[in-house]
Structures are given as C-alpha cells and as structure tokens.
Design a protein around this motif. Structure first.
Motif, PDB file in Angstrom:
ATOM      1  N   GLU A  78       0.805  -0.748   0.159  1.00  0.00           N
ATOM      2  CA  GLU A  78      -0.026   0.361  -0.333  1.00  0.00           C
ATOM      3  C   GLU A  78       0.579   1.420  -0.271  1.00  0.00           C
ATOM      4  OE1 GLU A  78      -0.007  -2.460   2.374  1.00  0.00           O
ATOM      5  OE2 GLU A  78      -1.905  -3.430   1.816  1.00  0.00           O
ATOM      6  N   GLN A  79       1.991   1.420   0.816  1.00  0.00           N
ATOM      7  CA  GLN A  79       2.936   2.555   0.580  1.00  0.00           C
ATOM      8  C   GLN A  79       3.280   2.931  -0.709  1.00  0.00           C
ATOM      9  OE1 GLN A  79       5.907   1.934   3.558  1.00  0.00           O
ATOM     10  NE2 GLN A  79       4.647   0.451   4.659  1.00  0.00           N
ATOM     11  N   ASP A  80       3.486   1.877  -1.772  1.00  0.00           N
ATOM     12  CA  ASP A  80       4.642   1.832  -2.380  1.00  0.00           C
ATOM     13  C   ASP A  80       3.056   3.059  -3.665  1.00  0.00           C
ATOM     14  OD1 ASP A  80       6.028   1.959  -4.582  1.00  0.00           O
ATOM     15  OD2 ASP A  80       5.520  -0.104  -5.189  1.00  0.00           O
TER      16      ASP A  80
ATOM     17  N   GLY B 296       2.495   6.158  -3.441  1.00  0.00           N
ATOM     18  CA  GLY B 296       3.252   6.841  -3.489  1.00  0.00           C
ATOM     19  C   GLY B 296       3.319   7.107  -5.224  1.00  0.00           C
TER      20      GLY B 296
ATOM     21  N   ALA C 159       1.285   9.432  -6.432  1.00  0.00           N
ATOM     22  CA  ALA C 159       1.394  10.041  -6.458  1.00  0.00           C
ATOM     23  C   ALA C 159       2.723  10.900  -7.526  1.00  0.00           C
ATOM     24  CB  ALA C 159       2.651  10.530  -5.056  1.00  0.00           C
TER      25      ALA C 159
ATOM     26  N   GLU D 231       2.044   8.304   6.246  1.00  0.00           N
ATOM     27  CA  GLU D 231       2.520   8.508   6.009  1.00  0.00           C
ATOM     28  C   GLU D 231       2.998   9.195   5.068  1.00  0.00           C
ATOM     29  OE1 GLU D 231       6.339  11.122   7.150  1.00  0.00           O
ATOM     30  OE2 GLU D 231       6.011   8.802   5.763  1.00  0.00           O
ATOM     31  N   GLN D 232       2.963   8.226   3.919  1.00  0.00           N
ATOM     32  CA  GLN D 232       2.609   8.367   2.260  1.00  0.00           C
ATOM     33  C   GLN D 232       1.929   9.021   1.677  1.00  0.00           C
ATOM     34  OE1 GLN D 232       2.926   5.800   3.723  1.00  0.00           O
ATOM     35  NE2 GLN D 232       5.365   5.215   3.693  1.00  0.00           N
TER      36      GLN D 232
ATOM     37  N   ASN E 126       2.902  12.720   3.638  1.00  0.00           N
ATOM     38  CA  ASN E 126       4.806  13.293   2.962  1.00  0.00           C
ATOM     39  C   ASN E 126       4.323  13.281   1.364  1.00  0.00           C
ATOM     40  OD1 ASN E 126       5.313  15.005   4.573  1.00  0.00           O
ATOM     41  ND2 ASN E 126       6.057  12.567   5.515  1.00  0.00           N
ATOM     42  N   SER E 127       3.474  12.583   0.724  1.00  0.00           N
ATOM     43  CA  SER E 127       3.715  12.568  -0.228  1.00  0.00           C
ATOM     44  C   SER E 127       2.293  12.202  -1.656  1.00  0.00           C
ATOM     45  CB  SER E 127       3.828  11.074  -1.114  1.00  0.00           C
ATOM     46  OG  SER E 127       5.503  10.537  -1.081  1.00  0.00           O
TER      47      SER E 127
ATOM     48  N   TYR F 181       0.152  17.084   1.273  1.00  0.00           N
ATOM     49  CA  TYR F 181       1.386  18.008   1.747  1.00  0.00           C
ATOM     50  C   TYR F 181       2.072  18.627   0.666  1.00  0.00           C
ATOM     51  CZ  TYR F 181       6.309  20.414   2.809  1.00  0.00           C
ATOM     52  OH  TYR F 181       6.707  20.684   2.878  1.00  0.00           O
TER      53      TYR F 181
END
Lengths: 272, 304
Positions: free
Chosen positions: B53-55, B58, B61, B85-86, B89-90, B93
């Motif tokens: 999921e994190q990838d 990203g 994004a 957190e991804q 920040n990705s 933000y």
C-alpha cells in the motif's frame, strides 16, 4: 562540460552549500556534499530541462528521495539558474522558498517534495509509468541514501520498477556508508546492495560518485539499457571536499560555525 | 432497492474508462473493492501494485504529478493506516491530485473482524491539511462522488462500505463537494448522519414522527470540508442534535459537528458511533446492534 568546467562548478556549489548551511545555522552538510558531483553531471550535462520553464512536460525528472540533502539540490538548481543565488542564503528561514526539505510547491526546479525517507522511488515509478503510458521519452532520476534503503517501502518500489520494466528509471544510491547513528554496517546492515538489486531484477553499476567521467558514462549507459530499471551505486564520501567533514558522521546534520565555514571555503577554493 | 457502494464504485470507474487521465491502482484486493471491473475494460491503465500500500500511494503521487488522475484502491483500514505517512508526505503535503478510494469501511466488514474494520480512518484523514473526505450514503451518491472527485483537483479520500444500502437518492441527484443535504425538516431534533447511517436516520425519523417527534435529517457526504452553514442552521432550528456514523466518535463526523457547534452554536449533541473500541467478528447486523448503530438506537438517542 569538460573536466575543468566540472571542477569549477562543483567547487562553487560546495562553497554555496557551506555558506547557506552556515547562514541557516542548521541543515545537513555531510550528505549534501556527497551528492554534488552526481547532481552536477545530471543538471549541467545529462538532463533534458528548460530553466525558464521548470514544469516543461518533456523534461527529465529528478527526485531527491534523501530530502535532507536539500542544500545540495538547492545549490545546484541556483547555479543552473532556476532561481537567484542570493536566495540560497534564505535556506530554512521563515517565508523562504527554500524549505528545510524539498518542497515542489515552493521551489522552481524541484520535481517532488521529499524528506520522509523511503518514498522517492515510488513517486519516480509513478512518473515513469505515466511517461510509458503517454509514449514520452523523458527519463526519471532518483537519488536515495544508503541508510535510506533500510526503509521497507524502497524495496516495494524496487519490485514495482522491475515488474513494470521501467527502463526509464535510474536510481542513484549515494553510498557514503554513514548515517546518523554511525556506519550503516553497525546501525543496520544493508550489504550486499549490488547483489540484492540484481536479485530484484535491476541492472546495477558501481561507480565512484565523485568522478565526472564515471558518473557521465554510467548515466549514458543506463539510457541504453532496456527492459529493466538501472541502479547506479555511487561510492561517495560524506562531507566530500572539506577535510574535517569527510567521513565524519557528526557532520550529518550540523551547521559549521563562522570559523569552520571560513576554513571549509578556503580549503575548497584552494583545490582548483 | 439496495446496491453496494463498492459495486457502484466499480461501475463508475468502468463508465469513465475512456478518460485517459484515469489510472486505477490496486493492492491485490480489486475483486473485493470492485476495482477489478476497470481492468476488464481498460487493462492498460489498471496497475497491479501487489500487497504494498505504501508503494501504491507513492506511485499514485508520481502519476498525479504527470497529469494523471490515479485512484488508489484497497480496504479503508490499509489505505489510511498502512500508508498514512505516504499519504501525508507524498500526497497531502504537495496537494497532489490523488484519489484514495477505499471500501470496507467501518464495522460492517463483518466476519473479518477487528483487524480489518476501519473505525479511525476518517479521524486520520481529517487531520491532514488539503484532504477532502467524501462518504456517500448510497449507490447513486457513490457514483456522483466519484465524478465530483475527478472534477476537483487535489487529494480526495472516498470512504465506501461493503454492505448493500438502500438507495435514497433520485437518479438525477447532483452531488456537490462541501454541501450537506437536508433530507427532511423537523423542529424537534436534528439527526446528522453519514454513509450507511443516513438511510437508518430516515427510518428513525419515520418512527419518531409516529411518536409525534419531528426530526430533521441531514446527510453529510462531505465530511471535510464540512458544510458549517447547514450544521449551524439545523442546530439553531432544533436545539438538539444527534450524529450517527459507522466510525469512532473520536475524530469522525460527530467530532467535526461538535467542533463547529462548540464555536458557533453550542447545542447539546448525542454522538452515535463506535465508542473508542475496536471491532470484532460477526454479521453486519449483529455488529450494528452491538455497537448501537441501529434505527432503534437513533430513535432512543433523539429522545434524550
């Protein structure tokens, strides 16, 4: 770019890094100095870009995944003309376009916000996938730190780049061997980097990350390699160019004082 | 008629497959989320990201930076928790045009149990600047929310349920981000609900009517930005508010409503939702009863 020109530019960029971090009184000189030579070859020679049109759609992209080396990126972008060099002295200050870590919304030439480690390669893959879908030939470069590859997401993204055969992605590993708590080997072993990347289905090259010719040839070769992404493991020296910073882990995130600043600049200017 | 939001979601994506900007990313749950329907009509813009999921966030994004409109899809618990957190920040933000479409929100996931029941995802997403949060109440609104999210430039979290919910909207219904919908007007109490609780709120209003209590019912499909005007107005008109959501009372719709009312129109408010607990296995109906999210619970709350 000939060797003399390269040396002049990288020397000026290193001086600028020292000056801006000293002016800020805070920042990360060590890891900024280690990436200067690679970034200089990219931005002054290899990358397709338009300084007057930073968001040009056909441009090559660069993501500084190890975002704490922002002073290195900012100094290169300013030297290349994306914004005035005097802006460098506003690093990390309130209202500055130069945030503590790269911010794509604020800084001309910054292609992606970063700072939280481990996220840049995923974003690079997304850009590369978009390029493939649109049959565009731009390339995506991403710089990760060696300590950064301890992040799990990096390996997810390494799988993705190989799975989708993203030969338009080139990942530099800034391998200076040090992270905040000490040598990588002591904090959390990452070796063997090359074999791991090969096993994950990447092309891998190992170079000296401070030698113009090696950097240049590796980038050119990566452009020719098809069907897989390329990793360039660049052996570098943290704090490169300033004797008392070189290979010193304590210079990861500390600004030089006035005396140290003058010493560092004198050294850098004496090397040409 | 009852249709699941995830089916409506799958249909909406499929209908939009001719838009070359749309990319669907799936973290190996596409069969359950119905994102897989997109693959059938447009395999080239469907990206299997594996169980990562994190990838996925990203990658979305990066696609968004290059002008695509990526829909990152998985279960709500993983989308917002694993990749928080991804997303922070990705996506949030840099305010990138990423749509996070998550199904299996809340406790009505049912038998999978507490590990899979997403009861804090709204709280997580609400806390992020630049994030828009949509939670439709039925299949028609789900499709409309998907269309609206495409029209809007910026990060959007779309929260969908697994179970079938009664269709309460007319086919010509037009959804607008940031607008709450007053479904019924009454002077005694305002029931402010979101998601699967909206149809229950309407049912509760019928029962209250039989007892002589006239209830206003508000559907809040945009949890952020909240329609402050409507919330203040119905509180003013009734002097008594009940919120209902399939989410923790900490940080969800109830919190959002109370934040507005505390500042603008202090009103006694009863919050129905998960009372700071994790979920557990069971049938959706058993769980709704256990966590006090039934029509009867709304009726009782309206009478406090």
């Amino acid at each position: 770019m000939d060797l003399l020109e390269f040396r002049k530019i990288t020397q000026q960029i290193r001086v600028n890094i020292i000056e801006m971090v000293a002016a800020a009184g805070t920042g990360h000189p060590g890891g900024s100095l280690s990436i200067v030579d690679i970034l200089t070859v990219l931005y002054f020679d290899k990358m397709r870009l338009r300084v007057e049109e930073p968001k040009w759609e056909e441009r090559d992209r660069f993501i500084l995944s190890k975002g704490h080396a922002a002073p290195g990126l900012y100094a290169v972008l300013a030297e290349r003309g994306f914004f005035p060099k005097k802006t460098l002295m506003t690093l990390r200050k309130f209202n500055s376009i130069l945030q503590g870590h790269p911010d794509m919304k604020n800084t001309p030439g910054v292609d992606m916000s970063s700072g939280s480690l481990g996220q840049g390669l995923s974003v690079a893959n997304g850009m590369a996938l978009s390029g493939k879908l649109d049959a565009k030939d731009y390339r995506v470069y991403v710089m990760v730190g060696d300590g950064e590859i301890q992040e799990g997401q990096i390996w997810e993204a390494i799988m993705t780049a190989a799975h989708y055969k993203l030969d338009n992605v080139t990942m530099f590993v800034d391998h200076n061997g040090l992270q905040i708590n000490g040598p990588n080997d002591r904090v959390m072993g990452i070796k063997p980097i090359k074999e791991k990347l090969l096993a994950f289905g990447w092309y891998v090259m190992e170079i000296d990350g401070h030698t113009m010719q090696e950097i240049s040839e590796a980038i050119d070769k990566a452009k020719m390699l098809k069907g897989k992404p390329t990793a360039i493991i660049a052996k570098t020296v943290k704090g490169k160019g300033v004797s008392f910073m070189e290979n010193q882990v304590d210079w990861h995130g500390v600004a030089p004082n006035q005396e140290q600043k003058h010493q560092a600049i004198a050294e850098l200017e004496g090397t040409l | 008629m009852s249709i699941t939001m995830r089916d409506a979601f799958g249909q909406a994506l499929t209908e939009l497959h001719n838009d070359p900007r749309i990319i669907v990313l799936d973290a190996d749950l596409g069969k359950a989320t119905r994102a897989i329907n997109f693959k059938k009509v447009c395999p080239e813009r469907f990206l299997d990201m594996g169980i990562a999921e994190q990838d996925m966030i990203g990658t979305a994004a990066g696609l968004a930076i290059c002008g695509k409109i990526p829909f990152a899809t998985t279960f709500a618990v993983f989308a917002t928790g694993r990749a928080f957190e991804q997303i922070r920040n990705s996506v949030a933000y840099p305010k990138l045009n990423v749509k996070i479409a998550a199904t299996h929100a809340g406790i009505t996931v049912g038998y999978d149990g507490g590990s899979h029941q997403s009861v804090v995802d709204i709280a997580l997403m609400r806390s992020l600047p630049n994030m828009v949060i949509l939670q439709p109440a039925d299949a028609i609104e789900t499709k409309q929310a998907i269309y609206a999210s495409i029209e809007y430039y910026g990060p959007v979290y779309i929260r969908l349920s697994r179970i079938a919910t009664p269709v309460i909207h007319d086919p010509n219904y037009k959804f607008k981000i940031g607008k709450a919908e007053v479904l019924r007007k009454g002077k005694d109490v305002a029931i402010i609900a979101t998601g699967i609780m909206v149809s229950k709120a309407l049912e509760a209003a019928d029962k209250l009517q039989a007892e002589g209590i006239k209830a206003t019912v508000v559907n809040v499909p945009t949890i952020k930005p909240l329609d402050r005007e409507v919330i203040i107005k119905v509180a003013q008109e009734t002097g008594k508010v009940v919120t209902a959501e399939e989410h923790s009372v900490i940080g969800g719709l109830g919190s959002a409503v109370c934040e507005v009312l505390a500042e603008e129109m202090p009103t006694k408010t009863k919050m129905l939702g998960i009372q700071d607990r994790f979920g557990c296995s069971g049938s959706p109906d058993e769980l709704l009863k256990h966590f006090k999210l039934t029509v009867e619970d709304i009726v009782n709350a309206a009478k406090y």
